[in-house]
Design a protein around this motif. Structure first.
Motif, PDB file in Angstrom:
ATOM      1  N   LEU A   1      28.144  79.311  -2.876  1.00  0.00           N
ATOM      2  CA  LEU A   1      28.479  80.617  -3.453  1.00  0.00           C
ATOM      3  C   LEU A   1      27.576  80.955  -4.634  1.00  0.00           C
ATOM      4  N   ASN A   2      27.237  79.948  -5.437  1.00  0.00           N
ATOM      5  CA  ASN A   2      26.264  80.105  -6.514  1.00  0.00           C
ATOM      6  C   ASN A   2      26.522  81.340  -7.380  1.00  0.00           C
ATOM      7  N   THR A   3      27.752  81.481  -7.817  1.00  0.00           N
ATOM      8  CA  THR A   3      28.160  82.594  -8.670  1.00  0.00           C
ATOM      9  C   THR A   3      29.274  82.090  -9.584  1.00  0.00           C
ATOM     10  N   PRO A   4      29.559  82.753 -10.700  1.00  0.00           N
ATOM     11  CA  PRO A   4      30.660  82.292 -11.554  1.00  0.00           C
ATOM     12  C   PRO A   4      31.987  82.208 -10.784  1.00  0.00           C
ATOM     13  N   ILE A   5      32.695  81.104 -11.022  1.00  0.00           N
ATOM     14  CA  ILE A   5      33.955  80.854 -10.318  1.00  0.00           C
ATOM     15  C   ILE A   5      34.999  80.365 -11.315  1.00  0.00           C
ATOM     16  N   ASP A   6      36.195  80.944 -11.246  1.00  0.00           N
ATOM     17  CA  ASP A   6      37.353  80.458 -11.999  1.00  0.00           C
ATOM     18  C   ASP A   6      38.187  79.618 -11.038  1.00  0.00           C
ATOM     19  N   ILE A   7      38.464  78.379 -11.423  1.00  0.00           N
ATOM     20  CA  ILE A   7      39.235  77.473 -10.579  1.00  0.00           C
ATOM     21  C   ILE A   7      40.540  77.120 -11.290  1.00  0.00           C
ATOM     22  N   PHE A   8      41.655  77.419 -10.636  1.00  0.00           N
ATOM     23  CA  PHE A   8      42.976  77.101 -11.172  1.00  0.00           C
ATOM     24  C   PHE A   8      43.505  75.888 -10.430  1.00  0.00           C
ATOM     25  N   THR A   9      43.828  74.816 -11.166  1.00  0.00           N
ATOM     26  CA  THR A   9      44.185  73.549 -10.538  1.00  0.00           C
ATOM     27  C   THR A   9      45.140  72.745 -11.401  1.00  0.00           C
ATOM     28  N   ASN A  10      45.898  71.851 -10.739  1.00  0.00           N
ATOM     29  CA  ASN A  10      46.708  70.911 -11.513  1.00  0.00           C
ATOM     30  C   ASN A  10      45.828  69.766 -12.018  1.00  0.00           C
ATOM     31  N   ALA A  11      44.602  69.670 -11.483  1.00  0.00           N
ATOM     32  CA  ALA A  11      43.548  68.762 -11.984  1.00  0.00           C
ATOM     33  C   ALA A  11      43.905  67.281 -11.960  1.00  0.00           C
TER      34      ALA A  11
ATOM     35  N   LYS B   1      28.262  71.017 -13.588  1.00  0.00           N
ATOM     36  CA  LYS B   1      26.885  71.515 -13.482  1.00  0.00           C
ATOM     37  C   LYS B   1      26.814  72.925 -12.916  1.00  0.00           C
ATOM     38  N   TYR B   2      27.919  73.407 -12.366  1.00  0.00           N
ATOM     39  CA  TYR B   2      27.955  74.729 -11.737  1.00  0.00           C
ATOM     40  C   TYR B   2      28.572  75.757 -12.696  1.00  0.00           C
ATOM     41  N   PRO B   3      28.377  77.055 -12.420  1.00  0.00           N
ATOM     42  CA  PRO B   3      28.936  78.089 -13.302  1.00  0.00           C
ATOM     43  C   PRO B   3      30.426  78.325 -13.041  1.00  0.00           C
ATOM     44  N   VAL B   4      31.227  77.320 -13.378  1.00  0.00           N
ATOM     45  CA  VAL B   4      32.664  77.414 -13.142  1.00  0.00           C
ATOM     46  C   VAL B   4      33.430  77.312 -14.460  1.00  0.00           C
ATOM     47  N   THR B   5      34.592  77.933 -14.478  1.00  0.00           N
ATOM     48  CA  THR B   5      35.572  77.728 -15.536  1.00  0.00           C
ATOM     49  C   THR B   5      36.794  77.143 -14.855  1.00  0.00           C
ATOM     50  N   VAL B   6      37.243  75.995 -15.335  1.00  0.00           N
ATOM     51  CA  VAL B   6      38.405  75.341 -14.733  1.00  0.00           C
ATOM     52  C   VAL B   6      39.611  75.532 -15.645  1.00  0.00           C
ATOM     53  N   TYR B   7      40.678  76.047 -15.055  1.00  0.00           N
ATOM     54  CA  TYR B   7      41.953  76.224 -15.748  1.00  0.00           C
ATOM     55  C   TYR B   7      42.831  75.028 -15.404  1.00  0.00           C
ATOM     56  N   PHE B   8      42.977  74.129 -16.375  1.00  0.00           N
ATOM     57  CA  PHE B   8      43.756  72.909 -16.196  1.00  0.00           C
ATOM     58  C   PHE B   8      45.226  73.210 -16.462  1.00  0.00           C
ATOM     59  N   ALA B   9      46.075  73.010 -15.453  1.00  0.00           N
ATOM     60  CA  ALA B   9      47.508  73.237 -15.608  1.00  0.00           C
ATOM     61  C   ALA B   9      48.112  72.033 -16.332  1.00  0.00           C
ATOM     62  N   LEU B  10      48.310  72.197 -17.618  1.00  0.00           N
ATOM     63  CA  LEU B  10      48.892  71.145 -18.468  1.00  0.00           C
ATOM     64  C   LEU B  10      50.097  71.741 -19.184  1.00  0.00           C
TER      65      LEU B  10
ATOM     66  N   ILE C   1      34.369  68.344 -19.563  1.00  0.00           N
ATOM     67  CA  ILE C   1      33.925  68.937 -20.830  1.00  0.00           C
ATOM     68  C   ILE C   1      32.700  68.209 -21.372  1.00  0.00           C
ATOM     69  N   SER C   2      32.713  66.882 -21.310  1.00  0.00           N
ATOM     70  CA  SER C   2      31.583  66.112 -21.850  1.00  0.00           C
ATOM     71  C   SER C   2      30.293  66.337 -21.062  1.00  0.00           C
ATOM     72  N   SER C   3      30.428  66.845 -19.848  1.00  0.00           N
ATOM     73  CA  SER C   3      29.255  67.140 -19.019  1.00  0.00           C
ATOM     74  C   SER C   3      28.861  68.612 -19.095  1.00  0.00           C
ATOM     75  N   GLY C   4      29.462  69.336 -20.040  1.00  0.00           N
ATOM     76  CA  GLY C   4      29.097  70.735 -20.254  1.00  0.00           C
ATOM     77  C   GLY C   4      29.989  71.742 -19.561  1.00  0.00           C
ATOM     78  N   GLY C   5      31.090  71.286 -18.957  1.00  0.00           N
ATOM     79  CA  GLY C   5      31.991  72.189 -18.250  1.00  0.00           C
ATOM     80  C   GLY C   5      32.832  73.036 -19.191  1.00  0.00           C
ATOM     81  N   ASN C   6      33.163  74.233 -18.727  1.00  0.00           N
ATOM     82  CA  ASN C   6      34.012  75.161 -19.483  1.00  0.00           C
ATOM     83  C   ASN C   6      35.455  75.000 -19.009  1.00  0.00           C
ATOM     84  N   ALA C   7      36.305  74.465 -19.889  1.00  0.00           N
ATOM     85  CA  ALA C   7      37.690  74.156 -19.537  1.00  0.00           C
ATOM     86  C   ALA C   7      38.674  74.983 -20.351  1.00  0.00           C
ATOM     87  N   VAL C   8      39.726  75.444 -19.670  1.00  0.00           N
ATOM     88  CA  VAL C   8      40.812  76.180 -20.318  1.00  0.00           C
ATOM     89  C   VAL C   8      42.103  75.396 -20.081  1.00  0.00           C
ATOM     90  N   TRP C   9      42.852  75.155 -21.146  1.00  0.00           N
ATOM     91  CA  TRP C   9      44.174  74.509 -21.051  1.00  0.00           C
ATOM     92  C   TRP C   9      45.174  75.632 -20.801  1.00  0.00           C
TER      93      TRP C   9
END
Length: 194
Positions: free
Chosen positions: A86-96, A109-118, A145-153
């Motif tokens: 897909l190679n485009t910004p992606i928001d991923i909602f997950t229990n992680a 490494k990809y243009p993703v934002t991960v929403y961690f369900a905590l 996060i330590s690898s440069g990922g954008n994470a949302v709690w």
């Protein structure tokens, strides 16, 4: 009327499988896997994604959202190849509570934002997010996060965890989450069964 060339955002359910048994999930009956409500168990495959979203169409897309309404996107065994295609910004909602550290470092490494369900801290998170592992989720978030990922709690506020909102927000900052999102869906009015 919307025409196909006006479509800029796509929301996808990549999988109808989930490792969790959350009490108010529509995928099952109050968190019980043994009750079949008729949802087909399926992952969208990379080949299906390529058929649905050709490269020409993808050029106009600004963002994808991989929701977890009927399953967790991380259950899909082809998630990383799909993200790469897909190679485009992606928001991923997950229990992680899935995958290993290598996976999370690669995903970063990809243009993703991960929403961690905590949903709170270790003692309250498990009350709603059944069959997930709080410490594994934090370790996955740290690797991402330590690898440069954008994470949302993303924390759902319940009666049983509302006293921990400040502590959870503080921990999210300490761990490097880019944002703390408190959600009040009114889930306290739903039934919870043992």
């Amino acid at each position: 009327m919307i025409t196909i060339d006006q479509v800029k955002h796509i929301e996808l359910e990549l999988s109808s499988y989930c490792n969790a048994s959350c009490p108010l999930c529509p995928r099952n009956l109050f968190g019980y896997e043994k009750i079949d409500l008729g949802y087909t168990k399926k992952h969208l495959t990379l080949d299906e994604i390529k058929k649905i979203f050709n490269k020409k169409f993808l050029k106009q897309i600004e963002n994808f959202t991989f929701e977890g309404n009927f399953g967790d996107p991380l259950m899909n065994p082809e998630l990383l190849p799909i993200v790469e295609y897909l190679n485009t910004p992606i928001d991923i909602f997950t229990n992680a509570s899935l995958q290993d550290e290598k996976f999370w470092k690669t995903l970063a490494k990809y243009p993703v934002t991960v929403y961690f369900a905590l949903d709170g801290l270790e003692d309250t998170h498990i009350i709603y997010r059944r069959n997930t592992d709080y410490n594994k989720i934090l370790n996955n978030a740290k690797a991402f996060i330590s690898s440069g990922g954008n994470a949302v709690w993303k924390m759902i506020k319940f009666e049983h965890n509302k006293h921990q909102v400040s502590a959870a927000e503080s921990l999210s900052k300490d761990l490097g989450f880019s944002k703390f999102e408190l959600v009040d869906h009114g889930r306290n009015s739903g039934p919870v069964f043992d």
